[in-house]
Design a protein around this motif. Structure first.
Motif, PDB file in Angstrom:
ATOM      1  N   LEU A  55       0.951  -1.023  -0.039  1.00 31.69           N
ATOM      2  CA  LEU A  55       0.029  -0.042  -0.011  1.00 31.69           C
ATOM      3  C   LEU A  55       0.853   1.387   0.053  1.00 31.69           C
ATOM      4  O   LEU A  55       0.658   2.422  -0.756  1.00 31.69           O
ATOM      5  CB  LEU A  55      -0.880  -0.107   1.284  1.00 31.69           C
ATOM      6  N   PHE A  56       1.952   1.411   0.685  1.00 30.97           N
ATOM      7  CA  PHE A  56       2.987   2.280   0.863  1.00 30.97           C
ATOM      8  C   PHE A  56       3.459   2.750  -0.664  1.00 30.97           C
ATOM      9  O   PHE A  56       3.828   3.905  -1.021  1.00 30.97           O
ATOM     10  CB  PHE A  56       3.976   2.188   1.931  1.00 30.97           C
ATOM     11  N   GLU A  57       3.665   1.508  -1.162  1.00 23.87           N
ATOM     12  CA  GLU A  57       4.394   1.747  -2.600  1.00 23.87           C
ATOM     13  C   GLU A  57       3.564   2.324  -3.422  1.00 23.87           C
ATOM     14  O   GLU A  57       3.880   2.955  -4.350  1.00 23.87           O
ATOM     15  CB  GLU A  57       4.648   0.257  -3.277  1.00 23.87           C
ATOM     16  N   GLN A  58       2.109   2.243  -3.193  1.00 28.44           N
ATOM     17  CA  GLN A  58       1.159   2.746  -4.153  1.00 28.44           C
ATOM     18  C   GLN A  58       1.037   4.401  -3.860  1.00 28.44           C
ATOM     19  O   GLN A  58       1.052   5.079  -4.950  1.00 28.44           O
ATOM     20  CB  GLN A  58      -0.169   2.237  -4.221  1.00 28.44           C
ATOM     21  N   ILE A  59       0.858   4.547  -2.573  1.00 32.01           N
ATOM     22  CA  ILE A  59       0.664   6.125  -2.112  1.00 32.01           C
ATOM     23  C   ILE A  59       1.991   6.744  -2.196  1.00 32.01           C
ATOM     24  O   ILE A  59       1.748   8.153  -2.077  1.00 32.01           O
ATOM     25  CB  ILE A  59      -0.378   6.069  -1.067  1.00 32.01           C
ATOM     26  N   ALA A  60       3.228   6.258  -2.041  1.00 35.73           N
ATOM     27  CA  ALA A  60       4.384   7.126  -1.634  1.00 35.73           C
ATOM     28  C   ALA A  60       4.467   8.389  -2.569  1.00 35.73           C
ATOM     29  O   ALA A  60       4.560   9.495  -2.435  1.00 35.73           O
ATOM     30  CB  ALA A  60       5.566   6.329  -1.525  1.00 35.73           C
ATOM     31  N   PRO A  61       4.349   7.929  -4.067  1.00 40.14           N
ATOM     32  CA  PRO A  61       4.233   9.118  -5.086  1.00 40.14           C
ATOM     33  C   PRO A  61       3.356  10.092  -4.619  1.00 40.14           C
ATOM     34  O   PRO A  61       3.567  11.208  -5.343  1.00 40.14           O
ATOM     35  CB  PRO A  61       4.185   8.251  -6.345  1.00 40.14           C
ATOM     36  N   LYS A  62       2.230   9.748  -4.333  1.00 41.57           N
ATOM     37  CA  LYS A  62       1.221  10.868  -4.062  1.00 41.57           C
ATOM     38  C   LYS A  62       1.350  11.729  -3.113  1.00 41.57           C
ATOM     39  O   LYS A  62       0.564  12.998  -2.775  1.00 41.57           O
ATOM     40  CB  LYS A  62      -0.252  10.083  -3.815  1.00 41.57           C
ATOM     41  N   ILE A  64       4.279  12.950  -1.982  1.00 40.14           N
ATOM     42  CA  ILE A  64       5.689  13.711  -2.261  1.00 40.14           C
ATOM     43  C   ILE A  64       5.205  15.291  -2.147  1.00 40.14           C
ATOM     44  O   ILE A  64       4.404  15.811  -2.873  1.00 40.14           O
ATOM     45  CB  ILE A  64       6.349  13.453  -3.799  1.00 40.14           C
ATOM     46  N   GLY A  65       6.084  15.955  -1.286  1.00 36.73           N
ATOM     47  CA  GLY A  65       5.691  17.455  -1.197  1.00 36.73           C
ATOM     48  C   GLY A  65       4.547  17.727  -0.321  1.00 36.73           C
ATOM     49  O   GLY A  65       4.314  18.793   0.092  1.00 36.73           O
ATOM     50  N   LYS A  66       3.987  16.677   0.344  1.00 33.05           N
ATOM     51  CA  LYS A  66       2.751  17.053   1.232  1.00 33.05           C
ATOM     52  C   LYS A  66       3.424  16.844   2.604  1.00 33.05           C
ATOM     53  O   LYS A  66       4.432  16.102   2.809  1.00 33.05           O
ATOM     54  CB  LYS A  66       1.581  16.176   0.853  1.00 33.05           C
ATOM     55  N   PRO A  67       2.603  17.338   3.630  1.00 38.58           N
ATOM     56  CA  PRO A  67       3.217  17.122   5.044  1.00 38.58           C
ATOM     57  C   PRO A  67       3.216  15.509   5.307  1.00 38.58           C
ATOM     58  O   PRO A  67       4.030  15.306   6.240  1.00 38.58           O
ATOM     59  CB  PRO A  67       1.906  17.849   5.902  1.00 38.58           C
ATOM     60  N   GLN A  68       2.434  14.693   4.870  1.00 42.34           N
ATOM     61  CA  GLN A  68       2.477  13.302   5.277  1.00 42.34           C
ATOM     62  C   GLN A  68       3.537  12.724   4.712  1.00 42.34           C
ATOM     63  O   GLN A  68       3.824  11.178   5.121  1.00 42.34           O
ATOM     64  CB  GLN A  68       1.167  12.732   5.055  1.00 42.34           C
ATOM     65  N   GLY A  69       3.995  13.226   3.555  1.00 40.52           N
ATOM     66  CA  GLY A  69       5.214  12.589   2.815  1.00 40.52           C
ATOM     67  C   GLY A  69       6.303  11.958   3.664  1.00 40.52           C
ATOM     68  O   GLY A  69       6.604  10.915   3.369  1.00 40.52           O
ATOM     69  N   PHE A  75       7.908   5.010   6.680  1.00 48.47           N
ATOM     70  CA  PHE A  75       7.341   3.704   6.821  1.00 48.47           C
ATOM     71  C   PHE A  75       7.595   2.844   5.798  1.00 48.47           C
ATOM     72  O   PHE A  75       7.592   1.624   5.870  1.00 48.47           O
ATOM     73  CB  PHE A  75       5.919   4.095   7.061  1.00 48.47           C
ATOM     74  N   PHE A  76       7.402   3.432   4.497  1.00 48.98           N
ATOM     75  CA  PHE A  76       7.829   2.687   3.328  1.00 48.98           C
ATOM     76  C   PHE A  76       8.957   2.117   3.141  1.00 48.98           C
ATOM     77  O   PHE A  76       9.372   0.577   3.135  1.00 48.98           O
ATOM     78  CB  PHE A  76       7.469   3.541   2.189  1.00 48.98           C
ATOM     79  N   ALA A  77      10.101   3.040   3.606  1.00 48.28           N
ATOM     80  CA  ALA A  77      11.595   2.171   3.873  1.00 48.28           C
ATOM     81  C   ALA A  77      11.581   1.105   4.893  1.00 48.28           C
ATOM     82  O   ALA A  77      11.932   0.194   4.508  1.00 48.28           O
ATOM     83  CB  ALA A  77      12.550   3.202   4.041  1.00 48.28           C
ATOM     84  N   ASP A  78      10.747   1.563   5.792  1.00 44.43           N
ATOM     85  CA  ASP A  78      11.201   0.586   7.021  1.00 44.43           C
ATOM     86  C   ASP A  78      10.456  -0.699   7.085  1.00 44.43           C
ATOM     87  O   ASP A  78      10.632  -1.853   7.344  1.00 44.43           O
ATOM     88  CB  ASP A  78      10.596   1.179   8.274  1.00 44.43           C
TER      89      ASP A  78
END
Length: 273
Positions: A55-62, A64-69, A75-78
């Protein structure tokens, strides 16, 4: 009654798992980024890193540049690290540090990125390129965060990798020594290799081994040398013996060292006559 309760419990758990899988598949396929984010965090908190990662893989690009990024990217890396995909974990932690160098998670990301490389280091007999990379990352972490809570673990890992490289270098030198049993000229390469080892790894746990095997190679070379080179090589072998005894007077190779030294003394006495 007991069996009936167990059956009901099993059915309830099975139903819960199926419902969870169904919800996961549903969220995975839709375009609702917020729903994906919430479910990804839920799986991450529950320790289901495989599904969280997807799921993180799908949303990570979305994000970028946002507060939750920042949070999503860490979490994606971990999640890669937790599911033991150390190549991608190292890559994603490196991306995180470049994207958020001032993050509160930068220190942890740097450590986990270095640890990912450490986990990829192969056994000493194989190519040590990944070991060199891991050592470089660990040293960078140690230098950057000298007061880190992870410092002790980082130092232990760095020491282990350094010892592995020392073992590799020693075994290469010993291979020259073994070949020298039937090709005496190779003993010259062995002696040089042991000298390089002592110079390159002055504090090595294998220093005693290197000094002994240099003495052994020097003695075998001297005893099998032509007359015009023999005296000088006997003297060099004697110097190697004295060096071993200087640093390791109670060497673990005592018996073998003394046997070789007796042969040297006999040959040197013949020359002195």
């Amino acid at each position: 009654m007991f069996l009936k309760m167990r059956k009901l419990l099993f059915l309830s758990l099975a139903s819960l798992v199926l419902t969870s899988c169904s919800e996961y598949q549903k969220v995975l396929k839709n375009e609702d980024v917020k729903a994906k984010y919430e479910m990804a965090e839920k799986f991450y908190d529950e320790g289901d890193f495989k599904r969280a990662n997807r799921l993180f893989e799908q949303i990570a690009p979305k994000y970028i540049g946002k507060p939750q990024g920042e949070r999503v990217m860490f979490f994606f890396a971990d999640s890669y690290f937790q599911k033991k995909d150390y190549y991608l974990a190292g890559y994603q932690f490196e991306r995180f540090i470049k994207s958020y160098p001032k993050s509160d998670k930068a220190q942890q990301a740097s450590f986990l990125g270095a640890k990912s490389s450490y986990m990829l280091s192969p056994r000493y007999s194989l190519d040590q390129t990944d070991t060199d990379k891991a050592l470089s990352k660990l040293q960078t972490f140690i230098n950057t965060y000298p007061n880190s809570e992870y410092l002790a673990e980082a130092n232990i890992m760095a020491k282990e990798l350094t010892t592995k490289k020392e073992k590799k270098a020693l075994e290469i030198a010993k291979q020259f020594d073994k070949i020298g049993a039937w090709d005496y000229q190779r003993l010259i390469s062995a002696i040089a290799a042991f000298d390089n080892f002592v110079t390159d790894f002055p504090g090595s746990v294998y220093r005693e081994d290197a000094l002994y095997y240099k003495f052994e190679a020097s003695t075998n070379l001297a005893l099998n040398s032509t007359p015009n080179k023999k005296k000088e090589r006997l003297q060099n072998a004697k110097a190697a013996y004295l060096n071993l005894k200087k640093y390791f007077p109670n060497t673990q190779f005592e018996k073998k060292a003394e046997d070789l030294n007796e042969k040297l003394e006999k040959e040197l006495q013949d020359y002195s006559k």
